[in-house]
Design an enzyme around this catalytic site. Structure first.
Site, short mmCIF file in Angstrom:
data_model
loop_
_atom_site.label_atom_id
_atom_site.label_comp_id
_atom_site.label_asym_id
_atom_site.label_seq_id
_atom_site.Cartn_x
_atom_site.Cartn_y
_atom_site.Cartn_z
NE ARG A 156 -5.37 3.52 9.95
CZ ARG A 156 -4.50 3.98 9.05
NH1 ARG A 156 -4.01 3.17 8.14
NH2 ARG A 156 -4.12 5.24 9.04
CG ASP B 260 0.09 -2.41 3.51
OD1 ASP B 260 1.25 -2.87 3.52
OD2 ASP B 260 -0.16 -1.20 3.68
CD GLU C 74 -0.89 -2.05 11.32
OE1 GLU C 74 -1.50 -2.70 10.47
OE2 GLU C 74 -0.50 -0.88 11.14
CG HIS D 228 0.50 0.30 7.81
ND1 HIS D 228 -0.39 0.37 8.84
CD2 HIS D 228 0.13 1.28 6.94
CE1 HIS D 228 -1.26 1.34 8.61
NE2 HIS D 228 -0.96 1.90 7.47
#
Ligand code: NAD
Length: 317
Positions: free
Chosen positions: A222, A246, A251, A283
């Site tokens: 996360r 990622d 985000e 993500h």
């Protein structure tokens, strides 16, 4: 059973394809009717009238997490909320490894060079992963998959977890250590812990300072586990070999959207994307056919069981 209407919010083409295929394979077409919408769902308190009159009965999350204000409001109004506790942990672990391999061997540069018929090798030197020390923070379902892959590469694996599984460590051949030992001894650190009070900014300025010179940081867990501003400063100082992310702490505004023709105002994210020794993906670690199929089938099963139960209980509608 009456055919139930299901609205999908923030849906993408891959959601529609996999959910329709899963509905067919579970023989649920006469029980559920799907409508796919691109818009996001933001539940507001003003929705009370729909919830109070029982229009909306169940909210399903196409994710593992339960966090978010919409979910809190939904629960307050007594709505049934379900999620997918686990989809493919391999998908996430393999993406973490893909990020590391790309970053280490400069695939993000090599790809564009050969596309332009530039066959020079300057600046593409990586390191052997064999024999290096990999630190896994959060050795849960995904972390264990990552551990097995790194052991297969011939790496030494250290793990930090608040609930160590010593049997697994003995069987697999890795070692639990303290967070400080992991930070100071690892050549590669991969994050697989959930977001909670104890993991928020776990990788902050102090933790980055403790990391080895030339270490690589991978985050597929996360975003808020990493203090992104501190990471940018650390990368600017030249201390780290690189970072591959990622997930990113802010985000929500950008990930999953196309900003190629729009101004992106997040300077930290822009800096993270633009550095030569960073890779940012949006993500997507979960995004495999297997994971999407598991998500779709699990949610459809939830719906079918929930509506069956309503019928059995004879709830008036
Ligand atoms: P999990 O619950 O199985 O494992 C998490 C592990 O972290 C557990 O062993 C737990 O004890 C440990 N942990 C909790 N707090 C900790 C702390 N303060 N320090 C160290 N360890 C701690 O979860 P999982 O299914 O393995 O998922 C791991 C992470 O991957 C989650 O954050 C999840 O959100 C993320 N994830 C990302 C994607 C993606 O697409 N990028 C997809 C799925 C899951």
């Amino acid at each position: 059973m009456t055919q139930r209407r299901i609205l999908f919010f923030a849906s993408k083409s891959y959601d529609e394809n996999t959910f329709r295929a899963a509905l067919k394979s579970l023989n649920g077409q006469d029980k559920l009717h799907f409508t796919f919408l691109e818009m996001m769902l933001v539940i507001q308190k003003s929705w009370k009238k729909y919830m109070a009159c029982d229009t909306v009965k169940i909210i399903a999350l196409r994710s593992a997490g339960y966090s978010g204000s919409s979910v809190e409001i939904a629960k307050q109004y007594g709505l049934h909320v379900c999620r997918v506790p686990s989809y493919s942990p391999h998908a996430v672990a393999e993406h973490a490894v893909a990020l590391l391999l790309s970053l280490n061997r400069n695939m993000h540069h090599a790809f564009f060079r050969t596309k332009q018929h530039n066959f020079s090798l300057d600046g593409l030197v990586g390191i052997d992963l064999f024999g290096k020390t990999v630190g896994i923070i959060g050795a849960g379902i995904v972390g264990m998959c990552a551990i097995k892959i790194f052991l297969g590469f011939g790496c030494k694996v250290l793990a930090y977890d608040i609930k160590p599984n010593e049997n697994a460590a003995r069987e697999q051949g890795f070692q639990y250590v303290t967070i400080d030992e992991l930070l100071t001894e690892s050549d590669i650190i991969s994050l697989h812990a959930p977001l909670n009070d104890s993991t928020y900014h776990l990788i902050n300025r102090e933790a980055l300072n403790k990391m080895k010179f030339d270490a690589m940081l991978i985050n597929t867990s996360r975003g808020p586990l990493v203090d992104a501003k501190a990471l940018v400063d650390c990368l600017k100082s030249g201390k780290l070999r690189g970072a591959a992310l990622d997930v990113y702490e802010h985000e929500d505004k950008y990930f999953y959207k196309n900003y190629s023709q729009r101004i992106m105002n997040d300077d930290i994210l822009a800096r993270l994307i633009s550095m030569h020794n960073t890779i940012v993906t949006s993500h997507q670690a979960f995004l495999t056919e297997e994971a999407l199929k598991t998500i779709a089938e699990s949610i459809i099963q939830n719906f079918l069981e929930f509506f069956n139960q309503l019928q059995t209980d004879g709830v008036k509608e």
